[in-house]
Design a protein around this motif. Structure first.
Motif, PDB file in Angstrom:
ATOM      1  N   MET A 203      -7.639   2.152  -4.161  1.00 21.72           N
ATOM      2  CA  MET A 203      -7.974   1.866  -5.563  1.00 21.72           C
ATOM      3  C   MET A 203      -8.390   0.403  -5.685  1.00 21.72           C
ATOM      4  SD  MET A 203      -4.118   2.088  -7.169  1.00 21.72           S
ATOM      5  CE  MET A 203      -2.901   0.775  -6.949  1.00 21.72           C
ATOM      6  N   GLY A 204      -9.328   0.185  -6.607  1.00 23.75           N
ATOM      7  CA  GLY A 204      -9.837  -1.158  -6.821  1.00 23.75           C
ATOM      8  C   GLY A 204     -11.213  -1.333  -6.226  1.00 23.75           C
ATOM      9  N   MET A 205     -12.123  -1.914  -7.043  1.00 23.71           N
ATOM     10  CA  MET A 205     -13.490  -2.165  -6.601  1.00 23.71           C
ATOM     11  C   MET A 205     -13.856  -3.604  -6.956  1.00 23.71           C
ATOM     12  SD  MET A 205     -15.312   1.528  -7.386  1.00 23.71           S
ATOM     13  CE  MET A 205     -15.275   1.338  -9.155  1.00 23.71           C
ATOM     14  N   SER A 206     -15.141  -3.906  -6.984  1.00 21.15           N
ATOM     15  CA  SER A 206     -15.568  -5.292  -7.153  1.00 21.15           C
ATOM     16  C   SER A 206     -15.000  -5.932  -8.408  1.00 21.15           C
ATOM     17  CB  SER A 206     -17.099  -5.363  -7.188  1.00 21.15           C
ATOM     18  OG  SER A 206     -17.652  -5.004  -5.947  1.00 21.15           O
ATOM     19  N   GLY A 207     -14.995  -5.193  -9.517  1.00 22.64           N
ATOM     20  CA  GLY A 207     -14.614  -5.784 -10.790  1.00 22.64           C
ATOM     21  C   GLY A 207     -13.143  -5.725 -11.129  1.00 22.64           C
ATOM     22  N   ASP A 208     -12.351  -4.988 -10.335  1.00 21.12           N
ATOM     23  CA  ASP A 208     -10.940  -4.828 -10.710  1.00 21.12           C
ATOM     24  C   ASP A 208     -10.005  -4.836  -9.505  1.00 21.12           C
ATOM     25  OD1 ASP A 208     -11.500  -2.369  -9.571  1.00 21.12           O
ATOM     26  OD2 ASP A 208     -11.306  -1.224 -11.430  1.00 21.12           O
ATOM     27  N   LEU A 209     -10.460  -5.416  -8.401  1.00 22.92           N
ATOM     28  CA  LEU A 209      -9.608  -5.373  -7.213  1.00 22.92           C
ATOM     29  C   LEU A 209      -8.306  -6.144  -7.397  1.00 22.92           C
ATOM     30  CD1 LEU A 209      -9.762  -8.209  -5.294  1.00 22.92           C
ATOM     31  CD2 LEU A 209     -12.067  -7.364  -4.947  1.00 22.92           C
ATOM     32  N   GLU A 210      -8.337  -7.207  -8.218  1.00 26.16           N
ATOM     33  CA  GLU A 210      -7.102  -7.954  -8.456  1.00 26.16           C
ATOM     34  C   GLU A 210      -6.057  -7.082  -9.145  1.00 26.16           C
ATOM     35  OE1 GLU A 210     -10.298 -11.096  -8.061  1.00 26.16           O
ATOM     36  OE2 GLU A 210     -10.123  -9.189  -9.122  1.00 26.16           O
ATOM     37  N   ALA A 211      -6.474  -6.351 -10.177  1.00 28.06           N
ATOM     38  CA  ALA A 211      -5.541  -5.466 -10.884  1.00 28.06           C
ATOM     39  C   ALA A 211      -4.977  -4.411  -9.936  1.00 28.06           C
ATOM     40  CB  ALA A 211      -6.245  -4.808 -12.066  1.00 28.06           C
ATOM     41  N   ALA A 212      -5.823  -3.882  -9.067  1.00 26.87           N
ATOM     42  CA  ALA A 212      -5.379  -2.854  -8.130  1.00 26.87           C
ATOM     43  C   ALA A 212      -4.369  -3.412  -7.134  1.00 26.87           C
ATOM     44  CB  ALA A 212      -6.586  -2.269  -7.402  1.00 26.87           C
ATOM     45  N   ILE A 213      -4.637  -4.601  -6.613  1.00 23.66           N
ATOM     46  CA  ILE A 213      -3.714  -5.209  -5.646  1.00 23.66           C
ATOM     47  C   ILE A 213      -2.369  -5.507  -6.295  1.00 23.66           C
ATOM     48  CG2 ILE A 213      -3.312  -7.270  -4.246  1.00 23.66           C
ATOM     49  CD1 ILE A 213      -6.364  -7.280  -3.692  1.00 23.66           C
ATOM     50  N   LEU A 214      -2.389  -5.976  -7.528  1.00 22.12           N
ATOM     51  CA  LEU A 214      -1.139  -6.260  -8.234  1.00 22.12           C
ATOM     52  C   LEU A 214      -0.304  -5.004  -8.423  1.00 22.12           C
ATOM     53  CD1 LEU A 214      -2.407  -8.804 -10.918  1.00 22.12           C
ATOM     54  CD2 LEU A 214      -0.942  -9.306  -8.949  1.00 22.12           C
ATOM     55  N   GLU A 215      -0.968  -3.842  -8.435  1.00 21.37           N
ATOM     56  CA  GLU A 215      -0.249  -2.572  -8.605  1.00 21.37           C
ATOM     57  C   GLU A 215      -0.028  -1.844  -7.283  1.00 21.37           C
ATOM     58  OE1 GLU A 215       1.320  -1.656 -11.132  1.00 21.37           O
ATOM     59  OE2 GLU A 215       0.523  -3.076 -12.614  1.00 21.37           O
ATOM     60  N   GLY A 216      -0.369  -2.485  -6.163  1.00 21.48           N
ATOM     61  CA  GLY A 216       0.010  -1.906  -4.881  1.00 21.48           C
ATOM     62  C   GLY A 216      -1.101  -1.356  -4.022  1.00 21.48           C
ATOM     63  N   ALA A 217      -2.356  -1.598  -4.354  1.00 22.46           N
ATOM     64  CA  ALA A 217      -3.463  -1.084  -3.541  1.00 22.46           C
ATOM     65  C   ALA A 217      -3.307  -1.496  -2.082  1.00 22.46           C
ATOM     66  CB  ALA A 217      -4.798  -1.586  -4.080  1.00 22.46           C
ATOM     67  N   THR A 218      -3.610  -0.578  -1.180  1.00 13.97           N
ATOM     68  CA  THR A 218      -3.638  -0.896   0.249  1.00 13.97           C
ATOM     69  C   THR A 218      -5.057  -0.842   0.805  1.00 13.97           C
ATOM     70  OG1 THR A 218      -3.234   1.402   0.911  1.00 13.97           O
ATOM     71  CG2 THR A 218      -1.300  -0.009   0.580  1.00 13.97           C
ATOM     72  N   LEU A 219      -5.955  -0.145   0.113  1.00 14.75           N
ATOM     73  CA  LEU A 219      -7.376  -0.116   0.455  1.00 14.75           C
ATOM     74  C   LEU A 219      -8.175  -0.424  -0.804  1.00 14.75           C
ATOM     75  CD1 LEU A 219      -7.656   3.138   2.638  1.00 14.75           C
ATOM     76  CD2 LEU A 219      -7.883   0.789   3.457  1.00 14.75           C
ATOM     77  N   VAL A 220      -9.056  -1.411  -0.740  1.00 17.62           N
ATOM     78  CA  VAL A 220      -9.959  -1.694  -1.852  1.00 17.62           C
ATOM     79  C   VAL A 220     -11.379  -1.418  -1.387  1.00 17.62           C
ATOM     80  CG1 VAL A 220      -8.467  -3.319  -3.055  1.00 17.62           C
ATOM     81  CG2 VAL A 220      -9.987  -4.169  -1.262  1.00 17.62           C
ATOM     82  N   ARG A 221     -12.177  -0.811  -2.254  1.00 18.69           N
ATOM     83  CA  ARG A 221     -13.522  -0.344  -1.919  1.00 18.69           C
ATOM     84  C   ARG A 221     -14.530  -1.240  -2.636  1.00 18.69           C
ATOM     85  NH1 ARG A 221     -10.657   3.808  -4.264  1.00 18.69           N
ATOM     86  NH2 ARG A 221     -12.185   3.885  -5.957  1.00 18.69           N
ATOM     87  N   VAL A 222     -15.176  -2.124  -1.896  1.00 13.78           N
ATOM     88  CA  VAL A 222     -15.995  -3.165  -2.514  1.00 13.78           C
ATOM     89  C   VAL A 222     -17.431  -3.083  -1.999  1.00 13.78           C
ATOM     90  CG1 VAL A 222     -16.297  -5.648  -2.830  1.00 13.78           C
ATOM     91  CG2 VAL A 222     -13.992  -4.662  -2.782  1.00 13.78           C
ATOM     92  N   GLY A 223     -18.375  -2.978  -2.939  1.00 17.16           N
ATOM     93  CA  GLY A 223     -19.787  -2.960  -2.576  1.00 17.16           C
ATOM     94  C   GLY A 223     -20.552  -4.109  -3.191  1.00 17.16           C
ATOM     95  N   THR A 224     -20.662  -4.126  -4.510  1.00 17.80           N
ATOM     96  CA  THR A 224     -21.491  -5.101  -5.212  1.00 17.80           C
ATOM     97  C   THR A 224     -21.086  -6.542  -4.910  1.00 17.80           C
ATOM     98  OG1 THR A 224     -21.850  -3.508  -6.992  1.00 17.80           O
ATOM     99  CG2 THR A 224     -22.365  -5.807  -7.463  1.00 17.80           C
ATOM    100  N   ALA A 225     -19.782  -6.821  -4.882  1.00 18.71           N
ATOM    101  CA  ALA A 225     -19.326  -8.186  -4.630  1.00 18.71           C
ATOM    102  C   ALA A 225     -19.659  -8.654  -3.218  1.00 18.71           C
ATOM    103  CB  ALA A 225     -17.826  -8.299  -4.880  1.00 18.71           C
TER     104      ALA A 225
END
Length: 237
Positions: A203-225
């Motif tokens: 969970m979490g992409m270019s625009g919201d990866l910080e929010a996802a990490i704060l909630e426990g994300a272990t994989l973030v999927r980032v393209g545009t950034a």
């Protein structure tokens, strides 16, 4: 490709900063470079910087890139994540090539991937996609159907159920961004109390990866950034 290196370093800076804020080890969050619509030279350039995990959304494009990069083999090897919607008639190509599949929301898709996974390959790592908004027609299993789906998928040979994935509605409000990610973490934890051994929150992409990490994300999927604005095809990540 200098701009690509700058962007890659900036994404890692964001991940590291947020992990420190959350009291987490930055190594607990892995970056998937969403390379849909991007070229093979862009992928190899990012790999040369140290990026190993790449995510693709479209089966035909994924197969073409996989074949282009299969020989000569890159070191360390690429780890391919299929993160798009998967149709029944295209499961074999993914089962034979991908390392991870993130968007499983139907048992019949999981069954086909299980049946078509070559015996010579390690288990296909899979995540269940959850529709947290309840919007009709949106991809993802409903919360009410998650536990029986997880139980069924966990029993399939050739697959290893690793965790959950979600794609929430875009928001620029940090508090609103965190809400669905928090709910996915709660569902993840609840499944583990039922005997599962999940360890992944995609969970979490270019625009919201910080929010996802704060909630426990272990994989973030980032393209545009990483790559900049995309072609019109597909949803940005």
């Amino acid at each position: 490709m200098a701009q690509l290196e700058t962007c890659w370093n900036e994404v890692h800076r964001r991940i590291d900063k947020t992990c420190r804020q959350a009291g987490r080890d930055p190594s607990s969050v892995r970056l998937i470079a969403v390379s849909k619509t991007r070229t093979v030279p862009e992928i190899t350039a990012l790999h040369a910087l140290g990026q190993q995990r790449f995510g693709e959304n479209y089966v035909q494009e994924f197969v073409a890139k996989w074949e282009a990069l299969a020989l000569p083999a890159l070191e360390p090897p690429l780890e391919w994540h299929f993160i798009g919607a998967l149709q029944r008639n295209k499961t074999r190509a993914v089962a034979e090539r991908a390392d991870w599949v993130h968007g499983i929301d139907r048992l019949n898709i999981a069954q086909r991937l299980s049946k078509q996974r070559p015996d010579s390959h390690p288990p296909l790592q899979v995540c269940l996609q959850v529709n947290l908004s309840g919007e009709p027609g949106k991809a993802g299993v409903a919360e009410a159907d998650l536990e029986p789906l997880a139980a069924a998928v966990a029993e399939l040979p050739g697959l290893r159920l690793r965790g959950l994935m979600t794609l929430p509605a875009p928001s620029t409000d940090p508090a609103e961004q965190r809400r669905p990610f928090r709910r996915l973490r709660e569902l993840h934890d609840r499944l583990n109390t039922r005997g599962h051994r999940l360890d992944t929150l995609s969970m979490g992409m270019s625009g919201d990866l910080e929010a996802a990490i704060l909630e426990g994300a272990t994989l973030v999927r980032v393209g545009t950034a990483l790559f900049g604005p995309r072609n019109a095809q597909g949803t940005q990540a």
